[in-house]
Every structure is written in C-alpha cells, then in structure tokens.
Design a protein around this motif. Structure first.
Motif, short mmCIF file in Angstrom:
data_model
loop_
_atom_site.label_atom_id
_atom_site.label_comp_id
_atom_site.label_asym_id
_atom_site.label_seq_id
_atom_site.Cartn_x
_atom_site.Cartn_y
_atom_site.Cartn_z
N ASN A 59 -28.74 -28.27 -1.46
CA ASN A 59 -29.59 -27.41 -0.68
C ASN A 59 -31.20 -27.14 -1.26
OD1 ASN A 59 -28.36 -26.72 2.15
ND2 ASN A 59 -26.78 -26.58 0.60
N GLY A 60 -31.17 -28.00 -2.39
CA GLY A 60 -32.63 -27.85 -3.01
C GLY A 60 -32.95 -26.90 -3.89
N ILE A 61 -31.90 -26.15 -4.47
CA ILE A 61 -32.08 -25.04 -5.62
C ILE A 61 -31.65 -25.82 -6.96
CG2 ILE A 61 -31.40 -22.89 -6.36
CD1 ILE A 61 -32.73 -22.54 -3.68
N HIS A 62 -32.70 -26.20 -7.76
CA HIS A 62 -32.42 -26.77 -8.77
C HIS A 62 -32.88 -26.06 -10.22
CE1 HIS A 62 -31.97 -30.22 -6.18
NE2 HIS A 62 -33.33 -30.24 -5.93
N THR A 63 -33.44 -24.95 -9.89
CA THR A 63 -33.60 -24.00 -10.93
C THR A 63 -32.40 -23.48 -11.84
OG1 THR A 63 -35.24 -22.88 -9.82
CG2 THR A 63 -34.67 -21.57 -11.52
N PRO A 64 -32.25 -23.52 -12.97
CA PRO A 64 -31.18 -23.14 -13.74
C PRO A 64 -30.52 -21.76 -13.32
CG PRO A 64 -32.58 -24.09 -15.29
CD PRO A 64 -33.38 -23.81 -13.89
N VAL A 65 -29.13 -21.83 -12.65
CA VAL A 65 -28.80 -20.47 -12.31
C VAL A 65 -27.86 -19.75 -13.41
CG1 VAL A 65 -27.08 -19.57 -10.66
CG2 VAL A 65 -28.63 -21.67 -9.93
N GLY A 66 -28.22 -18.45 -13.38
CA GLY A 66 -27.52 -17.61 -14.40
C GLY A 66 -26.28 -16.76 -13.78
N ARG A 67 -26.52 -15.47 -13.47
CA ARG A 67 -25.23 -14.58 -12.83
C ARG A 67 -25.33 -14.98 -11.58
NH1 ARG A 67 -26.14 -8.71 -11.66
NH2 ARG A 67 -28.39 -9.11 -12.06
N MET A 68 -24.18 -14.94 -10.99
CA MET A 68 -23.89 -15.20 -9.84
C MET A 68 -22.55 -14.14 -9.05
SD MET A 68 -23.05 -19.53 -9.58
CE MET A 68 -23.93 -19.65 -8.00
N MET A 69 -23.23 -13.25 -8.37
CA MET A 69 -22.29 -12.02 -7.86
C MET A 69 -21.95 -12.25 -6.49
SD MET A 69 -22.77 -10.05 -10.35
CE MET A 69 -21.99 -8.57 -9.87
N LEU A 70 -20.78 -11.90 -6.21
CA LEU A 70 -20.21 -11.95 -4.67
C LEU A 70 -19.75 -10.63 -4.36
CD1 LEU A 70 -18.91 -13.52 -2.66
CD2 LEU A 70 -16.88 -13.88 -4.05
N LEU A 71 -20.36 -10.42 -3.17
CA LEU A 71 -19.94 -9.10 -2.50
C LEU A 71 -19.10 -9.60 -1.52
CD1 LEU A 71 -20.57 -6.01 -2.05
CD2 LEU A 71 -22.11 -6.64 -0.44
N THR A 72 -17.84 -8.96 -1.46
CA THR A 72 -16.73 -9.53 -0.86
C THR A 72 -15.36 -8.61 -0.58
OG1 THR A 72 -15.36 -11.46 -0.20
CG2 THR A 72 -15.38 -10.48 -2.62
N ASN A 73 -14.74 -8.61 0.70
CA ASN A 73 -13.37 -8.09 0.40
C ASN A 73 -12.39 -8.85 -0.05
OD1 ASN A 73 -14.30 -5.93 2.22
ND2 ASN A 73 -14.31 -7.49 3.96
N LEU A 74 -11.65 -8.39 -1.04
CA LEU A 74 -10.40 -9.08 -1.50
C LEU A 74 -9.13 -9.37 -0.66
CD1 LEU A 74 -10.87 -8.24 -5.20
CD2 LEU A 74 -11.92 -10.05 -4.08
N ASN A 75 -8.36 -9.99 -0.94
CA ASN A 75 -7.08 -10.06 -0.22
C ASN A 75 -6.48 -8.81 -0.71
OD1 ASN A 75 -7.47 -12.57 1.05
ND2 ASN A 75 -6.42 -13.68 -0.69
N THR A 76 -5.81 -8.16 0.12
CA THR A 76 -4.87 -6.75 0.11
C THR A 76 -3.43 -6.90 0.42
OG1 THR A 76 -6.82 -5.54 0.80
CG2 THR A 76 -4.67 -4.45 0.50
N LEU A 77 -2.75 -7.10 -0.51
CA LEU A 77 -1.41 -7.56 -0.54
C LEU A 77 -1.09 -8.87 0.12
CD1 LEU A 77 0.31 -3.90 0.02
CD2 LEU A 77 0.52 -5.44 -1.89
N GLY A 78 -1.90 -9.86 0.01
CA GLY A 78 -1.96 -11.20 0.65
C GLY A 78 -2.57 -11.19 1.94
N TYR A 79 -2.95 -10.22 2.54
CA TYR A 79 -3.90 -10.34 3.65
C TYR A 79 -5.31 -10.18 3.24
CZ TYR A 79 -5.51 -8.85 8.38
OH TYR A 79 -6.31 -8.71 9.53
N ASN A 80 -5.88 -11.14 4.35
CA ASN A 80 -7.33 -11.37 4.30
C ASN A 80 -8.09 -10.98 5.57
OD1 ASN A 80 -10.01 -12.71 4.31
ND2 ASN A 80 -9.42 -13.20 2.24
N PHE A 81 -8.92 -10.16 5.46
CA PHE A 81 -9.98 -9.61 6.20
C PHE A 81 -11.18 -9.91 5.95
CE2 PHE A 81 -12.50 -7.14 9.30
CZ PHE A 81 -12.50 -7.84 10.59
N ASN A 82 -12.05 -10.82 6.04
CA ASN A 82 -13.26 -11.23 5.39
C ASN A 82 -14.41 -11.95 6.07
OD1 ASN A 82 -14.69 -10.66 3.15
ND2 ASN A 82 -14.17 -12.73 2.06
N PRO A 83 -14.61 -11.14 7.25
CA PRO A 83 -15.66 -11.91 8.04
C PRO A 83 -16.92 -12.21 7.54
CG PRO A 83 -15.67 -9.44 8.76
CD PRO A 83 -14.49 -9.88 7.47
N VAL A 84 -17.35 -11.66 6.52
CA VAL A 84 -18.79 -12.12 5.96
C VAL A 84 -18.40 -11.80 4.27
CG1 VAL A 84 -19.81 -9.96 6.46
CG2 VAL A 84 -21.07 -12.02 5.69
N ALA A 85 -18.98 -12.76 3.55
CA ALA A 85 -19.13 -12.56 2.16
C ALA A 85 -20.60 -12.91 1.58
CB ALA A 85 -18.08 -13.25 1.28
#
Length: 196
Positions: free
Chosen positions: A86-112
């Motif tokens: 998608n055209g991002i050619h700048t060297p990338v450093g840190r990549m942070m993810l804001l998300t819900n993790l699976n809880t006891l194998g169940y995943n409800f993660n409509p957006v990350a």
C-alpha cells in the motif's frame, strides 16, 4: 517493555434507522508486536499461538496473501507486507497493536488497531482491522499524510457488511489518536455526509 493494558469504555450510538445506544467497559491489550513472546514469558496467563487464559493468534489477524496465507509468518511480517503493498516504503520501527486477546479460546474482536512508527519512533501510519459477523476481515490504511497532532484521520468506504442495519457503501470516519495515558478512539459511520 512498550506493551500495556487499557481499560476502555465502549459506546455504540446508532442514530438511524432507529435511535439506540449502549455502552460497556472492556480492557484491551496494547502490544508491541516484537514483544509478543516476551509478554507471554513475563505474564504467565498470556500466550502467543497457544491456549491460555489470554492468547494471541497470528492466524486471526492480517494475513497476506489472503487466499493462501503463509502460516509461518508473524502478524508483524504480514503487516509489513501489507504496508509495502500500500505504498509505505519508509523503514518501520515499532508496531503496536491495540486489540482484544482471546479469552479461554473465545475471540470477540470486531476491531483491532495497529499504530506503526518509523525508525525514529515518530508516528508513521495506522491500520484499522475490521471484522464482521461473517468472519471477514478488512484492513483500512490511514497514512501519514492524515496525521495531525498525533491523531490519524481518514474516511473510507466500507465495501463490506459490518452491521445488518447499514449498507456496505457507507463511509467509516476514523479518528485514531496515538494511545498515551488516555485512549480515545472514534469511528463514525457516514451516509451521504451525515452521521448515522
């Protein structure tokens, strides 16, 4: 360690076709993708690609190519490939993810949300990863050109069904401040220029 935990108040406010709103409190993990294994070693109740109280599975996030993804690659590697496509050619450093993790194998993660920084740790771009009830996943790139005061802004046509109440051609209006002491992310739905 850059990773942390946020307690967040989630509010849904539908204005059309019938006004309705509700809110609930959740907690979300804000994880440096390079620290996934370190987080699971430090916090014994969090795992990477294996069952635990909370776990993160690379297979549940962005995968390239979509048709036949390489299961040996990490989410960070897939995200780097997505940015390059998608055209991002700048060297990338840190990549942070804001998300819900699976809880006891169940995943409800409509957006990350991915927040990507350059080699000097300056905000570079954000990616909103939207999932619908049909199991489809669509990433939306919010490039550096839309960054003002550490807040990424972008409008993008949905192009797929997220809610049974709204057509797939409505527009997402993303407001994604880089998380700091407070978390204040907003996604509005627009139809013909009005908030719905």
């Amino acid at each position: 360690m850059n990773s942390c935990l946020y307690k967040a108040l989630v509010m849904h406010n539908r204005l059309e076709p019938k006004k309705h709103s509700f809110h609930y409190t959740v907690f979300m993990f804000y994880i440096d993708l390079e620290e996934m294994d370190a987080v699971s070693k430090t916090l014994h109740f969090v795992s990477h690609n294996r069952f635990n109280l909370f776990n993160f599975k690379d297979s549940e996030h962005i995968q390239l190519p979509k048709e036949n993804p390489d299961q040996t690659k990490t989410t960070r590697q897939h995200l780097l490939a997505y940015l390059e496509l998608n055209g991002i050619h700048t060297p990338v450093g840190r990549m942070m993810l804001l998300t819900n993790l699976n809880t006891l194998g169940y995943n409800f993660n409509p957006v990350a949300f991915y927040f990507c920084f350059d080699a000097d740790d300056k905000p570079l771009c954000a990616v909103a990863e939207i999932r619908n009830t049909f199991g489809e996943l669509k990433p939306y790139l919010i490039p550096q050109t839309d960054l003002q005061e550490n807040c990424f802004r972008q409008q993008a046509t949905k192009h797929f069904y997220v809610s049974p109440f709204f057509e797939h051609d409505t527009v997402f209006d993303f407001t994604l401040p880089v998380p700091d002491e407070k978390l204040k992310i907003r996604i509005d739905d627009l139809k013909e220029g009005r908030k719905i």
